[in-house]
Write a protein that holds these residues in place. Structure first.
Motif, PDB file in Angstrom:
ATOM      1  N   ALA A 148     -22.929  -4.786  65.720  1.00 33.25           N
ATOM      2  CA  ALA A 148     -21.637  -4.182  65.384  1.00 33.25           C
ATOM      3  C   ALA A 148     -21.248  -3.139  66.424  1.00 33.25           C
ATOM      4  N   ALA A 149     -22.207  -2.306  66.816  1.00 34.84           N
ATOM      5  CA  ALA A 149     -21.928  -1.279  67.819  1.00 34.84           C
ATOM      6  C   ALA A 149     -21.511  -1.908  69.149  1.00 34.84           C
ATOM      7  N   LYS A 150     -22.115  -3.050  69.473  1.00 37.58           N
ATOM      8  CA  LYS A 150     -21.777  -3.749  70.714  1.00 37.58           C
ATOM      9  C   LYS A 150     -20.319  -4.214  70.686  1.00 37.58           C
ATOM     10  N   TRP A 151     -19.893  -4.746  69.549  1.00 36.39           N
ATOM     11  CA  TRP A 151     -18.505  -5.225  69.441  1.00 36.39           C
ATOM     12  C   TRP A 151     -17.523  -4.055  69.458  1.00 36.39           C
ATOM     13  N   LEU A 152     -17.864  -2.988  68.747  1.00 32.43           N
ATOM     14  CA  LEU A 152     -16.978  -1.828  68.712  1.00 32.43           C
ATOM     15  C   LEU A 152     -16.866  -1.181  70.092  1.00 32.43           C
ATOM     16  N   VAL A 157     -14.587   1.831  71.120  1.00 33.41           N
ATOM     17  CA  VAL A 157     -15.018   2.822  70.127  1.00 33.41           C
ATOM     18  C   VAL A 157     -16.515   3.063  70.279  1.00 33.41           C
ATOM     19  N   ASP A 158     -16.886   4.269  70.652  1.00 38.30           N
ATOM     20  CA  ASP A 158     -18.281   4.686  70.766  1.00 38.30           C
ATOM     21  C   ASP A 158     -18.760   5.141  69.388  1.00 38.30           C
ATOM     22  N   ARG A 309     -14.651 -13.943  57.921  1.00 34.67           N
ATOM     23  CA  ARG A 309     -14.179 -12.742  57.233  1.00 34.67           C
ATOM     24  C   ARG A 309     -15.234 -11.644  57.344  1.00 34.67           C
ATOM     25  N   PHE A 310     -15.213 -10.966  58.468  1.00 32.38           N
ATOM     26  CA  PHE A 310     -16.206  -9.930  58.712  1.00 32.38           C
ATOM     27  C   PHE A 310     -15.593  -8.867  59.605  1.00 32.38           C
ATOM     28  N   GLY A 311     -15.733  -7.592  59.197  1.00 33.80           N
ATOM     29  CA  GLY A 311     -15.123  -6.522  59.967  1.00 33.80           C
ATOM     30  C   GLY A 311     -15.918  -5.238  59.937  1.00 33.80           C
ATOM     31  N   PHE A 312     -15.341  -4.219  60.565  1.00 31.30           N
ATOM     32  CA  PHE A 312     -16.033  -2.951  60.751  1.00 31.30           C
ATOM     33  C   PHE A 312     -15.097  -1.794  60.458  1.00 31.30           C
ATOM     34  N   LEU A 313     -15.596  -0.790  59.752  1.00 30.08           N
ATOM     35  CA  LEU A 313     -14.868   0.453  59.531  1.00 30.08           C
ATOM     36  C   LEU A 313     -15.697   1.592  60.097  1.00 30.08           C
ATOM     37  N   ILE A 346     -22.136 -12.450  68.394  1.00 30.34           N
ATOM     38  CA  ILE A 346     -21.975 -11.307  69.303  1.00 30.34           C
ATOM     39  C   ILE A 346     -23.162 -11.226  70.261  1.00 30.34           C
ATOM     40  N   ASP A 347     -24.359 -11.429  69.729  1.00 30.14           N
ATOM     41  CA  ASP A 347     -25.567 -11.292  70.545  1.00 30.14           C
ATOM     42  C   ASP A 347     -25.732 -12.413  71.559  1.00 30.14           C
ATOM     43  N   ASP A 348     -25.349 -13.650  71.207  1.00 28.55           N
ATOM     44  CA  ASP A 348     -25.556 -14.758  72.147  1.00 28.55           C
ATOM     45  C   ASP A 348     -24.326 -15.054  73.016  1.00 28.55           C
ATOM     46  N   GLY A 349     -23.249 -14.270  72.831  1.00 29.53           N
ATOM     47  CA  GLY A 349     -22.076 -14.416  73.684  1.00 29.53           C
ATOM     48  C   GLY A 349     -21.013 -15.359  73.155  1.00 29.53           C
ATOM     49  N   THR A 350     -21.277 -16.039  72.020  1.00 30.23           N
ATOM     50  CA  THR A 350     -20.280 -16.967  71.471  1.00 30.23           C
ATOM     51  C   THR A 350     -18.991 -16.240  71.120  1.00 30.23           C
ATOM     52  N   ALA A 351     -19.108 -15.070  70.490  1.00 32.74           N
ATOM     53  CA  ALA A 351     -17.911 -14.317  70.104  1.00 32.74           C
ATOM     54  C   ALA A 351     -17.072 -13.959  71.326  1.00 32.74           C
ATOM     55  N   GLN A 352     -17.724 -13.549  72.390  1.00 33.66           N
ATOM     56  CA  GLN A 352     -16.996 -13.182  73.603  1.00 33.66           C
ATOM     57  C   GLN A 352     -16.326 -14.399  74.232  1.00 33.66           C
ATOM     58  N   ARG A 353     -17.007 -15.550  74.199  1.00 29.66           N
ATOM     59  CA  ARG A 353     -16.397 -16.773  74.757  1.00 29.66           C
ATOM     60  C   ARG A 353     -15.172 -17.182  73.948  1.00 29.66           C
TER      61      ARG A 353
END
Length: 462
Positions: A148-152, A157-158, A309-313, A346-353
């Motif tokens: 989650a921190a990686k995506w934020l 957002v730090d 359906r997954f997010g961060f606050l 996020i960890d394997d790069g799929t989200a970024q691709r």
């Protein structure tokens, strides 16, 4: 003081629209309820000193908007079962045979199905037991903090000196944020056109919402300062990075000015950033400028895949306990299975691709819109999922939406996002992500021809 029936002196030009809005306000205030019979056209015209044609036009407008219904031989009634939330999109089951540009969603391609099938196949082979057995949020979700921190961080957002809540998307994050920053009777201020669920959600929570005057960047500092001078404002709710209905992006200078005012008047900030890192060249989030008072939320739903359906606050540390408790009573916790898929991606790069594919696809669609609508006024952001078109020519907002629908295209009326009665620059939101490029082009072409014509009922379908 009652608001129904309205007084003649409270109506303004155009009278039919003012009367229609008065009826809407009366239904929202509970002075007109589902099933109530409205006066006849002639009787109401006589009471208010209006022409019968003016009342008829107001009633026709409300019938088109689904607020009232006319029954031959019986009269005109407030529509039973009317929703408290004005959805800008066409409801399920009512799509029919037309091009739906009313709902905001990312581009969905075959590759999305391939990636999800691969993820589920891998999960079937090495599914962590904690996904199915963990009942406490801290036990089930702690292992996803690093992802989650990686995506934020990608969003700007730090997470240093902040607390994190994982949510089932943006709506649950928005609910928790509102419940944390304010209590019953407190005032929230926002753009005069804001998120379509904000007004109804605030009403359910007992909060007051006031729309502030905006310009091409969003909330104007003078309007924010004036609101703070008049009343105690608990929070400012903003969508500063293209997500707002007008597709406006707030400059660093404007963000800094609003933060300064928020600190001066001790106002908290809720920053909706549902598109996350989708927009290139965007300024740093407000959360990066005012970490001590900003509740920032985003998700993977809009920028990666609708079904994820997954997010961060991200919450200031001082409010961590209050926010966590409100999340518990409203959601308990985010769904661990969704968290597991999102974390792996996020960890394997799929989200970024998938993010990069989304940028490319939406960039192409924005260029297509610019080509088809050349010469017409509209506002867009670089990789945005929608454009905003001010009501063209002599059209009214309601007429333009209704005639587009007659010609086979659904759009979102600006009134669905209205948080202020003083909004003058009406328009429509046209969404770009939900259909194929070919269908989108047909829909935009119909809108273009309609916008360049006079308000006539003739069909323009290609």
């Amino acid at each position: 003081m009652t608001i129904w029936p309205p007084r003649r002196e409270d109506l303004h030009r155009p009278a039919y629209k003012s009367l229609a809005n008065a009826i809407v306000r009366a239904t929202e205030a509970g002075e007109l309820n589902s099933g109530d019979r409205l006066p006849t056209h002639r009787k109401l015209a006589s009471q208010l000193g209006l022409s019968v044609q003016t009342v008829s036009r107001a009633y026709d407008d409300l019938i088109r908007r689904g607020i009232i219904t006319g029954e031959v031989g019986r009269g005109t009634f407030v529509r039973a079962g009317r929703s408290d939330t004005k959805t800008p999109y066409v409801p399920d089951g009512h799509t029919g045979d037309f091009i739906d540009l009313s709902i905001l969603m990312p581009v969905f391609e075959p590759q999305h199905m391939v990636e999800m099938q691969k993820a589920l196949k891998r999960l079937s082979a090495d599914l962590p037991a904690s996904i199915m057995s963990a009942f406490r949020p801290s036990t089930a979700l702690r292992r996803y903090d690093e992802s989650a921190a990686k995506w934020l961080d990608l969003c700007g957002v730090d997470m240093t000196d902040r607390s994190l809540l994982m949510t089932n998307g943006n709506t649950s994050a928005m609910t928790v944020a509102l419940m944390t920053v304010a209590g019953c009777g407190d005032l929230i201020v926002t753009e005069d056109l804001s998120h379509h669920t904000l007004k109804a959600l605030a009403r359910y929570l007992g909060l007051k919402v006031q729309g502030l005057k905006t310009d091409g960047e969003g909330v104007m500092p003078d309007a924010f300062a004036a609101a703070c001078a008049r009343s105690t404002v608990k929070a400012l709710y903003v969508m500063p990075s293209g997500l707002n209905p007008r597709a406006a992006t707030m400059s660093v200078k404007r963000r800094t000015e609003l933060v300064s005012l928020a600190r001066q008047h001790d106002v908290l900030i809720i920053e909706s950033d549902a598109w996350g890192p989708l927009q290139p060249h965007r300024p740093a989030p407000i959360a990066a400028l005012a970490p001590e008072r900003t509740f920032y939320f985003t998700s993977l739903t809009k920028c990666i895949m609708p079904g994820l359906r997954f997010g961060f606050l991200a919450v200031p540390n001082a409010y961590q306990s209050a926010a966590a408790n409100r999340h518990l009573v409203t959601n308990w916790m985010a769904t661990p299975l969704m968290a597991e898929i999102a974390s792996r991606w996020i960890d394997d790069g799929t989200a970024q691709r998938l993010l990069e594919r989304q940028k490319v696809a939406l960039g192409r669609r924005n260029r297509l819109a610019a080509e088809v609508l050349e010469g017409l006024e509209f506002h867009a952001s670089e990789n945005g999922m929608h454009i905003w078109m001010p009501t063209p020519g002599s059209w009214t907002e309601e007429e333009f939406v209704a005639h587009a629908r007659l010609n086979g295209v659904a759009m979102a009326p600006g009134s669905a996002f209205d948080t202020s009665e003083g909004v003058k620059d009406r328009g429509v939101r046209i969404c770009l992500g939900g259909d194929t490029p070919e269908t989108l082009k047909r829909g935009l072409t119909i809108i273009s021809r309609l916008a360049r014509s006079n308000p006539e009922p003739a069909l323009l379908t290609l």
